[in-house]
Design a protein around this motif. Structure first.
Motif, mmCIF file in Angstrom:
data_model
loop_
_atom_site.group_PDB
_atom_site.id
_atom_site.type_symbol
_atom_site.label_atom_id
_atom_site.label_comp_id
_atom_site.label_asym_id
_atom_site.label_seq_id
_atom_site.Cartn_x
_atom_site.Cartn_y
_atom_site.Cartn_z
ATOM 1 N N SER A 50 -19.419 1.041 -25.178
ATOM 2 C CA SER A 50 -18.954 2.441 -24.876
ATOM 3 C C SER A 50 -17.470 2.267 -24.460
ATOM 4 O O SER A 50 -16.689 3.108 -24.230
ATOM 5 C CB SER A 50 -19.658 3.244 -23.850
ATOM 6 O OG SER A 50 -19.929 2.264 -22.577
ATOM 7 N N ALA A 51 -17.204 1.005 -23.790
ATOM 8 C CA ALA A 51 -15.985 1.056 -23.070
ATOM 9 C C ALA A 51 -14.808 1.047 -24.061
ATOM 10 O O ALA A 51 -13.577 1.349 -23.692
ATOM 11 C CB ALA A 51 -15.789 -0.547 -22.459
ATOM 12 N N THR A 52 -14.847 0.471 -25.239
ATOM 13 C CA THR A 52 -13.956 0.485 -26.493
ATOM 14 C C THR A 52 -13.899 1.717 -27.258
ATOM 15 O O THR A 52 -15.047 2.112 -27.707
ATOM 16 C CB THR A 52 -14.106 -0.744 -27.353
ATOM 17 O OG1 THR A 52 -13.866 -1.762 -26.370
ATOM 18 C CG2 THR A 52 -12.985 -0.919 -28.372
ATOM 19 N N GLY A 233 -20.624 13.219 -20.860
ATOM 20 C CA GLY A 233 -19.864 14.054 -20.294
ATOM 21 C C GLY A 233 -19.124 14.972 -21.209
ATOM 22 O O GLY A 233 -18.684 14.977 -22.075
ATOM 23 N N GLY A 234 -18.924 16.253 -20.442
ATOM 24 C CA GLY A 234 -18.358 17.401 -21.648
ATOM 25 C C GLY A 234 -19.502 18.440 -21.859
ATOM 26 O O GLY A 234 -19.260 19.527 -22.161
ATOM 27 N N GLU A 260 -14.360 13.229 -17.475
ATOM 28 C CA GLU A 260 -13.227 12.087 -17.374
ATOM 29 C C GLU A 260 -14.267 11.045 -16.810
ATOM 30 O O GLU A 260 -14.473 11.227 -15.761
ATOM 31 C CB GLU A 260 -12.167 12.751 -16.601
ATOM 32 C CG GLU A 260 -11.462 13.692 -17.621
ATOM 33 C CD GLU A 260 -9.898 14.018 -16.539
ATOM 34 O OE1 GLU A 260 -9.405 13.267 -15.627
ATOM 35 O OE2 GLU A 260 -9.385 15.059 -16.795
ATOM 36 N N GLU A 261 -13.994 9.832 -17.329
ATOM 37 C CA GLU A 261 -14.496 8.618 -16.778
ATOM 38 C C GLU A 261 -13.430 7.445 -16.659
ATOM 39 O O GLU A 261 -12.822 7.073 -17.672
ATOM 40 C CB GLU A 261 -15.853 8.142 -17.544
ATOM 41 C CG GLU A 261 -16.991 9.097 -17.610
ATOM 42 C CD GLU A 261 -17.951 8.617 -18.369
ATOM 43 O OE1 GLU A 261 -17.932 7.548 -18.882
ATOM 44 O OE2 GLU A 261 -19.059 9.491 -18.317
ATOM 45 N N THR A 280 -24.185 8.415 -10.802
ATOM 46 C CA THR A 280 -24.232 6.772 -11.055
ATOM 47 C C THR A 280 -23.087 6.842 -12.219
ATOM 48 O O THR A 280 -22.673 7.637 -12.709
ATOM 49 C CB THR A 280 -25.346 6.227 -11.859
ATOM 50 O OG1 THR A 280 -26.072 7.338 -12.640
ATOM 51 C CG2 THR A 280 -26.422 6.059 -10.632
ATOM 52 N N PRO A 281 -22.421 5.595 -12.206
ATOM 53 C CA PRO A 281 -21.307 5.504 -13.181
ATOM 54 C C PRO A 281 -21.575 5.020 -14.694
ATOM 55 O O PRO A 281 -21.324 4.009 -14.915
ATOM 56 C CB PRO A 281 -20.345 4.240 -12.640
ATOM 57 C CG PRO A 281 -21.632 3.550 -11.611
ATOM 58 C CD PRO A 281 -22.653 4.506 -11.297
ATOM 59 N N HIS A 282 -22.218 5.869 -15.392
ATOM 60 C CA HIS A 282 -22.592 5.753 -16.833
ATOM 61 C C HIS A 282 -23.365 4.378 -16.757
ATOM 62 O O HIS A 282 -23.166 3.459 -17.854
ATOM 63 C CB HIS A 282 -21.200 5.698 -17.546
ATOM 64 C CG HIS A 282 -21.823 6.147 -19.022
ATOM 65 N ND1 HIS A 282 -20.687 6.623 -19.817
ATOM 66 C CD2 HIS A 282 -22.716 5.932 -19.798
ATOM 67 C CE1 HIS A 282 -21.276 6.895 -21.034
ATOM 68 N NE2 HIS A 282 -22.467 6.533 -21.204
#
Length: 309
Positions: A50-52, A233-234, A260-261, A280-282
């Protein structure tokens, strides 16, 4: 054949990939978008989580790119139209991390109903707020599951012992035998919103689901409702959520994802500071077991495709 892993896989999965494709050049390093845009021109296969974000710009720079492999369920971080236009195959691993997300959802519900976070924090502050932290039982409540895919079905399975009525909404008609098998009732979105004590969201983020839950939906909900978002999110309008938490209509919220993350806006920080928000942070899919399953399943798919290129 150059395979680049931009977001790390489980070590076991990486080793399996190397053994299965001994002649391939396999590199592991996270490049931010500007550097990735330059580097991707040499890659045949790009592995991401998910980071990229595999944007149109990055895809168009991948002159040799033949495959984008996403470790995980969602594909909202891949420009699928651009990939199709450039004849790049896109794969992912739907279902491999579903159990981890479903378990987190149940954890949120119990945490909110029984004030686990507030109880811990206030005890650490030297307070004994036994009377103030009166909670609720899950048994006898109505759970609304929005999106009855892999995760939604597992959430239903996990709450079986709590003797809850379960309503489900999905854009697809759920066969009668499937509803009976899982002991659920398919209803309209509005009926679910109006009749659920707890609502958990399991839908992708797109034009139709953007702010699926906003002021109009909050107005229809029961008092003291709990809402859980471990999807994207959203899907929830965060401004509206904060409003209804503050006026008491919403008892609590469990949030693993944000518009927004990471969440840094003034509104988001205010939301996170609300005493009835558990966040929690995803990390929904971030368990050792899930990452192992995701990695190994993805590697099997990659190897099969590469050997047939």
């Amino acid at each position: 054949m150059w395979i680049h892993i931009n977001d790390p896989l489980a070590e076991e999965a990486t080793e399996k990939l190397k053994k299965a494709l001994p002649d391939a050049k396999i590199t592991i390093e996270h490049f931010d978008k500007d550097i990735l845009k330059e580097k991707v021109k040499d890659f045949d296969v790009l592995i991401i989580r998910s980071a990229t974000k595999a944007t149109k710009e990055i895809i168009e720079s991948g002159k040799k790119l033949k495959l984008i492999a996403r470790a995980g369920m969602g594909l909202d971080n891949v420009d699928l139209d651009a990939a199709k236009e450039h004849n790049i195959k896109v794969i992912n691993t739907p279902g491999a991390n579903s159990l981890s997300v479903a378990e987190l959802v149940v954890g949120y519900i119990l945490s909110i109903y029984r004030h686990l976070v507030t109880g811990t924090v206030t005890l650490r502050e030297g307070k004994w707020e036994k009377k103030k932290l009166k909670g609720y039982e899950l048994s006898g409540k109505t759970l609304g599951i929005v999106g009855f895919g892999h995760i939604g079905k597992l959430v239903r399975k996990l709450v079986t012992g709590f003797d809850m009525e379960v309503l489900v909404f999905d854009v697809f008609e759920i066969p009668e035998e499937v509803q009976k098998e899982h002991n659920v009732k398919q209803v309209s979105f509005e009926e679910l919103i109006k009749n659920s004590d707890i609502i958990t969201l399991h839908v992708p983020l797109n034009e139709k689901t953007k702010h699926l839950i906003s002021e109009n939906e909050f107005e229809m909900m029961k008092d003291n409702v709990i809402i859980i978002n471990a999807a994207r999110g959203g899907v929830i309008d965060e401004k509206a959520l904060l409003k209804y938490l503050e006026n008491g209509k919403v008892l609590g919220a469990g949030l693993d994802v944000f518009e927004e993350e990471p969440p840094t806006s003034e509104l988001q920080l205010k939301l996170l500071k609300h005493p009835m928000v558990v966040a929690t942070p995803h990390i929904g899919a971030t368990t050792k077991e899930a990452q192992r399953r995701v990695g190994l399943e993805l590697v099997d798919k990659i190897v099969d495709i590469v050997k047939n290129m």
